[in-house]
Design a protein around this motif. Structure first.
Motif, PDB file in Angstrom:
ATOM      1  N   LYS A  31       0.824  -1.209   0.000  1.00  0.00           N
ATOM      2  CA  LYS A  31       0.000   0.000   0.000  1.00  0.00           C
ATOM      3  C   LYS A  31       0.861   1.262   0.000  1.00  0.00           C
ATOM      4  O   LYS A  31       0.331   2.371   0.154  1.00  0.00           O
ATOM      5  N   PHE A  32       2.146   1.105  -0.172  1.00  0.00           N
ATOM      6  CA  PHE A  32       3.063   2.247  -0.175  1.00  0.00           C
ATOM      7  C   PHE A  32       2.727   3.197  -1.321  1.00  0.00           C
ATOM      8  O   PHE A  32       2.662   2.799  -2.487  1.00  0.00           O
ATOM      9  N   GLY A  33       2.449   4.465  -0.973  1.00  0.00           N
ATOM     10  CA  GLY A  33       2.072   5.447  -1.990  1.00  0.00           C
ATOM     11  C   GLY A  33       2.428   6.857  -1.571  1.00  0.00           C
ATOM     12  O   GLY A  33       3.192   7.083  -0.621  1.00  0.00           O
ATOM     13  N   GLY A  34       1.844   7.820  -2.269  1.00  0.00           N
ATOM     14  CA  GLY A  34       2.192   9.213  -2.045  1.00  0.00           C
ATOM     15  C   GLY A  34       1.860   9.728  -0.657  1.00  0.00           C
ATOM     16  O   GLY A  34       2.483  10.677  -0.182  1.00  0.00           O
ATOM     17  N   ASP A  35       0.856   9.129  -0.013  1.00  0.00           N
ATOM     18  CA  ASP A  35       0.459   9.584   1.322  1.00  0.00           C
ATOM     19  C   ASP A  35       1.126   8.804   2.447  1.00  0.00           C
ATOM     20  O   ASP A  35       0.882   9.097   3.619  1.00  0.00           O
ATOM     21  N   SER A  36       1.941   7.830   2.123  1.00  0.00           N
ATOM     22  CA  SER A  36       2.581   7.015   3.162  1.00  0.00           C
ATOM     23  C   SER A  36       3.601   7.848   3.936  1.00  0.00           C
ATOM     24  O   SER A  36       4.389   8.585   3.334  1.00  0.00           O
ATOM     25  N   PRO A  37       3.604   7.761   5.265  1.00  0.00           N
ATOM     26  CA  PRO A  37       4.597   8.501   6.048  1.00  0.00           C
ATOM     27  C   PRO A  37       6.016   8.040   5.714  1.00  0.00           C
ATOM     28  O   PRO A  37       6.238   6.874   5.368  1.00  0.00           O
ATOM     29  N   TYR A  38       6.949   8.967   5.807  1.00  0.00           N
ATOM     30  CA  TYR A  38       8.357   8.634   5.597  1.00  0.00           C
ATOM     31  C   TYR A  38       9.221   9.555   6.458  1.00  0.00           C
ATOM     32  O   TYR A  38       8.752  10.578   6.976  1.00  0.00           O
ATOM     33  N   TYR A  39      10.490   9.171   6.602  1.00  0.00           N
ATOM     34  CA  TYR A  39      11.422   9.983   7.378  1.00  0.00           C
ATOM     35  C   TYR A  39      12.228  10.924   6.484  1.00  0.00           C
ATOM     36  O   TYR A  39      12.425  12.090   6.817  1.00  0.00           O
ATOM     37  N   ILE A  40      12.704  10.417   5.369  1.00  0.00           N
ATOM     38  CA  ILE A  40      13.495  11.209   4.426  1.00  0.00           C
ATOM     39  C   ILE A  40      13.051  10.854   3.012  1.00  0.00           C
ATOM     40  O   ILE A  40      12.818   9.682   2.701  1.00  0.00           O
ATOM     41  N   MET A  41      12.936  11.862   2.166  1.00  0.00           N
ATOM     42  CA  MET A  41      12.696  11.664   0.735  1.00  0.00           C
ATOM     43  C   MET A  41      13.836  12.362  -0.007  1.00  0.00           C
ATOM     44  O   MET A  41      14.128  13.526   0.246  1.00  0.00           O
ATOM     45  N   PHE A  42      14.460  11.627  -0.931  1.00  0.00           N
ATOM     46  CA  PHE A  42      15.673  12.142  -1.573  1.00  0.00           C
ATOM     47  C   PHE A  42      15.744  11.656  -3.005  1.00  0.00           C
ATOM     48  O   PHE A  42      15.547  10.469  -3.275  1.00  0.00           O
ATOM     49  N   GLY A  43      16.018  12.562  -3.938  1.00  0.00           N
ATOM     50  CA  GLY A  43      16.205  12.152  -5.318  1.00  0.00           C
ATOM     51  C   GLY A  43      15.882  13.254  -6.305  1.00  0.00           C
ATOM     52  O   GLY A  43      15.405  14.335  -5.943  1.00  0.00           O
ATOM     53  N   PRO A  44      16.115  13.004  -7.588  1.00  0.00           N
ATOM     54  CA  PRO A  44      15.940  14.029  -8.620  1.00  0.00           C
ATOM     55  C   PRO A  44      14.480  14.276  -8.972  1.00  0.00           C
ATOM     56  O   PRO A  44      13.664  13.365  -8.989  1.00  0.00           O
ATOM     57  N   ASP A  45      14.183  15.541  -9.266  1.00  0.00           N
ATOM     58  CA  ASP A  45      12.868  15.968  -9.736  1.00  0.00           C
ATOM     59  C   ASP A  45      13.105  16.756 -11.021  1.00  0.00           C
ATOM     60  O   ASP A  45      13.650  17.860 -10.987  1.00  0.00           O
ATOM     61  N   LEU A  46      12.700  16.190 -12.162  1.00  0.00           N
ATOM     62  CA  LEU A  46      13.025  16.767 -13.467  1.00  0.00           C
ATOM     63  C   LEU A  46      11.754  16.923 -14.279  1.00  0.00           C
ATOM     64  O   LEU A  46      10.903  16.035 -14.304  1.00  0.00           O
ATOM     65  N   CYS A  47      11.642  18.058 -14.986  1.00  0.00           N
ATOM     66  CA  CYS A  47      10.489  18.261 -15.860  1.00  0.00           C
ATOM     67  C   CYS A  47      10.789  19.357 -16.872  1.00  0.00           C
ATOM     68  O   CYS A  47      10.982  20.519 -16.482  1.00  0.00           O
TER      69      CYS A  47
END
Length: 303
Positions: A124-140
């Protein structure tokens, strides 16, 4: 995620202060990778991952990663660590590589790693799932080119006050290595292909609460002096100050020759401003001999 994304997780480690690192998670995507990873079914029609060396491999035996297989799909996948970790008194290092090999000019996509709570239901891991750290590229397209770094503090996701910028030429179809280092002294470093893109203080660049608050028991002393200046006791008003009038008769005025006192009344010279008049006397100010400046409440620590 509207892209073909080859996501290779190279290493996820907590590095102690010694010369040797404790590696808590490492993935090379061997043939049995599906035994360790759970694909998210958070949304209907989630995108499907596949194991791949991608385009232009040098050694397919060791160059393996996960690749998205469909455009315009959401993707999510997770894996459990074998043992818990804490970054208390030791560095945390998160490192992985991403290749957007089918990149086009209208390409938009994000390739993030999230460090999740141990009780997360990975299906069920998705956009609303709690997390401690989010890290990575965001490109558009031409406008968005940055590295996301978000920390969660007591349920609130804290974004960096300023973006970690990537150059436009960094958005190519080749493999790039992303590295996050978080130190026990609350400093961080972000590397792109092992070159520093950002570093600094977590409290200064994210809206973490202050470690101190005003001491509610600290009160201003009754004899506290806040005024920086005081009347100069040596400055005394001259004795004749108040005797100087503001207006005086114009000494250069002359009675007109055709003036008739009986018909016109007694002639009086017009009044003008007195050049000797200095206005209302004000005592000069001088610096306080024992100025204590502005009262500031003492700070105390908070948990």
């Amino acid at each position: 995620m509207n892209c073909q994304l080859s996501l290779i997780l190279a290493i996820f480690a907590v590095v102690s202060s010694s010369a040797f690192a404790d590696v808590y998670f490492k993935e090379t995507f061997s043939e049995d990778w599906e035994d360790r990873w759970v694909s998210s079914q958070w949304k209907e029609g989630m995108g499907v991952w596949e194991r791949s060396s991608g385009k232009w491999p040098v050694d397919t035996d060791i160059e393996q990663g996960l690749r998205t297989t469909q455009d315009a799909k959401f993707y999510g996948i997770g894996s459990k660590m074998e043992k818990p970790f804490s970054n208390r008194d030791q560095d945390l290092v998160v490192q992985f590589s991403v290749k957007n090999e089918d990149k086009e000019s209208a390409f938009c996509g994000g390739g993030y790693i999230k460090l999740l709570p141990s009780d997360t239901d990975l299906e069920k891991f998705g956009g609303d799932s709690p997390y401690y750290i989010m890290f990575g590229p965001d490109l558009c397209g031409y406008d968005v080119s940055r590295i996301h770094l978000i920390f969660n503090y007591k349920g609130e996701n804290l974004l960096k006050t300023e973006d970690i910028k990537l150059e436009y030429e960094d958005k190519d179809e080749f493999t790039h290595l992303y590295t996050l280092i978080v130190k026990p002294d609350n400093t961080y470093t972000v590397l792109f292909d092992l070159e520093e893109k950002a570093s600094g203080s977590l409290p200064e660049e994210w809206d973490f609460p202050s470690k101190t608050i005003d001491d509610p028991e600290d009160t201003k002393p009754e004899d506290w002096v806040e005024n920086e200046m005081m009347p100069d006791p040596d400055d005394v008003k001259p004795d004749d100050w108040d005797s100087i009038p503001e207006m005086i008769a114009d000494p250069e005025a002359e009675k007109p020759e055709d003036w008739d006192d009986e018909d016109d009344g007694e002639w009086e010279a017009p009044m003008i401003m007195n050049p000797e008049y200095k206005g209302e006397w004000e005592q000069k100010n001088d610096s306080q001999p024992r100025i204590q400046r502005r009262m500031e409440t003492k700070a105390v620590g908070q948990s």
